[in-house]
Scaffold this motif. Structure first.
Motif, mmCIF file in Angstrom:
data_model
loop_
_atom_site.group_PDB
_atom_site.id
_atom_site.type_symbol
_atom_site.label_atom_id
_atom_site.label_comp_id
_atom_site.label_asym_id
_atom_site.label_seq_id
_atom_site.Cartn_x
_atom_site.Cartn_y
_atom_site.Cartn_z
ATOM 1 N N ARG A 136 6.747 -3.905 49.667
ATOM 2 C CA ARG A 136 6.340 -4.776 50.791
ATOM 3 C C ARG A 136 7.418 -4.882 51.872
ATOM 4 N N HIS A 141 4.762 -0.761 55.279
ATOM 5 C CA HIS A 141 3.894 -1.916 55.047
ATOM 6 C C HIS A 141 3.476 -2.545 56.369
ATOM 7 N N TRP A 158 1.206 -4.490 47.680
ATOM 8 C CA TRP A 158 2.558 -4.014 47.989
ATOM 9 C C TRP A 158 3.527 -4.967 47.312
ATOM 10 N N THR A 160 7.013 -6.849 45.960
ATOM 11 C CA THR A 160 8.390 -7.179 46.313
ATOM 12 C C THR A 160 9.256 -6.885 45.081
#
Ligand SMILES: C[S@@+](CC[C@H](N)C(=O)[O-])C[C@H]1O[C@@H](n2cnc3c(N)ncnc32)[C@H](O)[C@@H]1O
Length: 217
Positions: A136, A141, A158, A160
Motif C-alpha cells: 500500500r 497503489h 494492498w 501495509t
C-alpha cells in the motif's frame, strides 16, 4: 473478466516482462530454494511463476488455483515438468509438511481469509514460505489501487508492513523478513534506473515477506 490468454500475454509486453522479471528475481532470492526441491505455488493463475520456477530453478513445482480455466492454460503451457491442481489457499489439499517451500504471488490480496491461508501454507511446508503481495505504501497503489483498484488490480487488498506482521503473528515461524521491489511501475528507462539506484527504498509496489517454518510437530 480477464481471460487466461490476456493475463499471461501481459507478461510478454515490455512493461509486463520487466515487472515479471523483477518480481521473479526478488522471489527466488527470498525463497533460496535448491534444485530438485518440492515447491508449492499457491494461487498460481496461468502459471507464469510456476513454470519459471520449474524451468529456471529446476524445482519440482506444483501450482494450485481455484480457477479451472487458468489451470487449463497453465497445464497447456507447462515447460519444466510442473504439475497443477485445483484448490483454495484456505484449505490446501495436501498432507502436513509435504513441500520443502511454498510461494504465493499476488494471490493473497484476493483471498477473503489470508490469515487462514498463511496457516495452511505453514502447515504443508517444511522450511520456508514466501509471499508476494501488493504494497500500500507505493506509487503504484496511488496510480492503480485506490477506490477499489483498476484493471487486474480491481478488488485487490494492498497490504501495509504492519498488516503483514499481523498475518504471521503468533504462528510457528522464525525470522520474518521483508523487501520491496518495483519502485516505479512504468517499466521504461526511469523504472530501470530507479530500481538499480534506489532499491533500498522500502516503497516498491511488490512486497515480499519470507519466513522460516518452525516445526511444531
Ligand atoms: C493476480 S492473479 C496471480 C496469478 C499468479 N500468481 C501470477 O502472479 O501471475 C491472482 C490469483 O489468485 C487466485 N485466487 C483467488 N482466490 C484464491 C484462493 N482462495 N486460493 C488460491 N488462489 C486464489 C486467482 O484465481 C488468480 O489466479
Amino acid at each position: 473478466m480477464t481471460t487466461a490468454d490476456d493475463y499471461d500475454a501481459w507478461y510478454r509486453t515490455p512493461r509486463g516482462a520487466w515487472i515479471g522479471g523483477v518480481e521473479f528475481a526478488t522471489l527466488t532470492r527470498a525463497l533460496g530454494a535448491n534444485p530438485g526441491e518440492r515447491v508449492l505455488d499457491v494461487g498460481c493463475g496461468t502459471g507464469y511463476f510456476t513454470r519459471r520456477l520449474a524451468t529456471e530453478c529446476a524445482l519440482d513445482v506444483v501450482g494450485l488455483d481455484p480457477d479451472r480455466a487458468w489451470l487449463d492454460f497453465a497445464r497447456a503451457h507447462a515447460a519444466g515438468g510442473e504439475r497443477y491442481c485445483a484448490g483454495r489457499a484456505e484449505a490446501l489439499p495436501f498432507p502436513d509438511a509435504s513441500f520443502d517451500r511454498t510461494v504465493s504471488v499476488t494471490a493473497l490480496c484476493f483471498v477473503a481469509d489470508p490469515r487462514r491461508a498463511v496457516e495452511e501454507m505453514l502447515r504443508v511446508t517444511r522450511t520456508r514460505v514466501v509471499l508476494g503481495l501488493l504494497h500500500r505504501r507505493s506509487l503504484l497503489h496511488l496510480q492503480k489501487g485506490r477506490g477499489g483498484g483498476v484493471g487486474a488490480y480491481r478488488g485487490a487488498h494492498w497490504h501495509t508492513r504492519g498488516e503483514v506482521r499481523e498475518l504471521f503473528a503468533g504462528l510457528p515461524i522464525s525470522g520474518l523478513t521483508s523487501s520491496t521491489a518495483v519502485l516505479l511501475g512504468g517499466g521504461g528507462h526511469a523504472s530501470r534506473v530507479a530500481e538499480r539506484a534506489a532499491s533500498w527504498l522500502p516503497l516498491g509496489a511488490f512486497f515480499v515477506a519470507a519466513a522460516d517454518v518452525r516445526a511444531v510437530r
